[in-house]
Design an enzyme around this catalytic site. Sequence first.
Site, PDB file in Angstrom:
ATOM      1  N   VAL A  76      81.094 -22.458  70.572  1.00 20.23           N
ATOM      2  CA  VAL A  76      81.760 -21.121  71.401  1.00 20.23           C
ATOM      3  C   VAL A  76      83.289 -20.978  70.628  1.00 20.23           C
ATOM      4  O   VAL A  76      83.920 -21.913  70.541  1.00 20.23           O
ATOM      5  CB  VAL A  76      82.080 -21.029  72.754  1.00 20.23           C
ATOM      6  CG1 VAL A  76      82.695 -19.763  73.357  1.00 20.23           C
ATOM      7  CG2 VAL A  76      80.629 -21.176  73.436  1.00 20.23           C
ATOM      8  N   CYS A  77      83.623 -19.697  70.116  1.00 19.23           N
ATOM      9  CA  CYS A  77      84.840 -19.674  69.823  1.00 19.23           C
ATOM     10  C   CYS A  77      85.338 -18.102  70.143  1.00 19.23           C
ATOM     11  O   CYS A  77      84.914 -17.659  71.157  1.00 19.23           O
ATOM     12  CB  CYS A  77      85.135 -19.648  68.484  1.00 19.23           C
ATOM     13  SG  CYS A  77      84.419 -18.429  67.267  1.00 19.23           S
ATOM     14  N   ARG A  78      86.487 -17.537  69.631  1.00 20.59           N
ATOM     15  CA  ARG A  78      86.797 -16.232  70.279  1.00 20.59           C
ATOM     16  C   ARG A  78      86.011 -15.058  69.742  1.00 20.59           C
ATOM     17  O   ARG A  78      85.613 -14.413  70.676  1.00 20.59           O
ATOM     18  CB  ARG A  78      88.127 -16.029  69.481  1.00 20.59           C
ATOM     19  CG  ARG A  78      88.661 -14.502  69.792  1.00 20.59           C
ATOM     20  CD  ARG A  78      90.037 -14.204  69.056  1.00 20.59           C
ATOM     21  NE  ARG A  78      90.311 -12.956  69.319  1.00 20.59           N
ATOM     22  CZ  ARG A  78      90.014 -11.815  68.379  1.00 20.59           C
ATOM     23  NH1 ARG A  78      89.500 -12.184  67.198  1.00 20.59           N
ATOM     24  NH2 ARG A  78      90.409 -10.565  68.360  1.00 20.59           N
ATOM     25  N   MET A 105      83.846 -14.972  72.827  1.00 19.81           N
ATOM     26  CA  MET A 105      84.374 -14.993  74.149  1.00 19.81           C
ATOM     27  C   MET A 105      84.694 -13.335  74.137  1.00 19.81           C
ATOM     28  O   MET A 105      84.756 -12.840  75.214  1.00 19.81           O
ATOM     29  CB  MET A 105      85.538 -15.848  74.309  1.00 19.81           C
ATOM     30  CG  MET A 105      85.300 -17.242  74.433  1.00 19.81           C
ATOM     31  SD  MET A 105      84.172 -17.376  76.100  1.00 19.81           S
ATOM     32  CE  MET A 105      85.143 -16.781  77.494  1.00 19.81           C
TER      33      MET A 105
END
Length: 203
Positions: A76-78, A105
Amino acid sequence: MHPLFDRATPHPSGYREVDAGLLAAHLPSSLTVLDVREPDELDGILGHIAGIRHAPLATVRDAVGAWPRDTDLVLVCRSGARSSSAATALAALGFSRVMNLQGGMLAWNTARLPVVRTAPHPLPTLSLVQDGLMDGLHRALRPPPHEGPTLPPMTNPSREALTAVLDALQAARPPGVRDIAAFERLLRMCRDQLAVARLESGS
């Protein structure tokens, strides 16, 4: 082995893509969710998914070095870009069940899925996001006689309309930008705010 992997979409780089809704439907579970953002981002307005493990992108190889290569792992990242890079690297290291959260996200928040925010962040309205974008654009552009861009009039701006404006500004930077880095930060901030923005009262 977790069934989510079989439902995720194969990617040519050797990992699989999973969308926010599908991942949320399988949490909490035995999945290992690894957030590769920087530490300060976890406490930012986008928050983070409950139960994650954390390793900034530059440290991911070391963080997972001793893990079994068949670990069911969601990165997961931005926005999904850094986590995609991490997923590619881990697949190359022999991890066989790596998944990437598509859209990161930003997508998770846009889908109104639960997040952990350890610091209080008042969530903006769509109108406030629009006002902040306009104010930021006027600050970022050279002073008159240059004419800055204007947004189409929107009494009740929609998430889709503001997303389209941000996409257009990203694709074709307006002339007269004084500070390109500040302009990019403005677009990034507005995208983050747009992902979490609440509807106007009474909408």
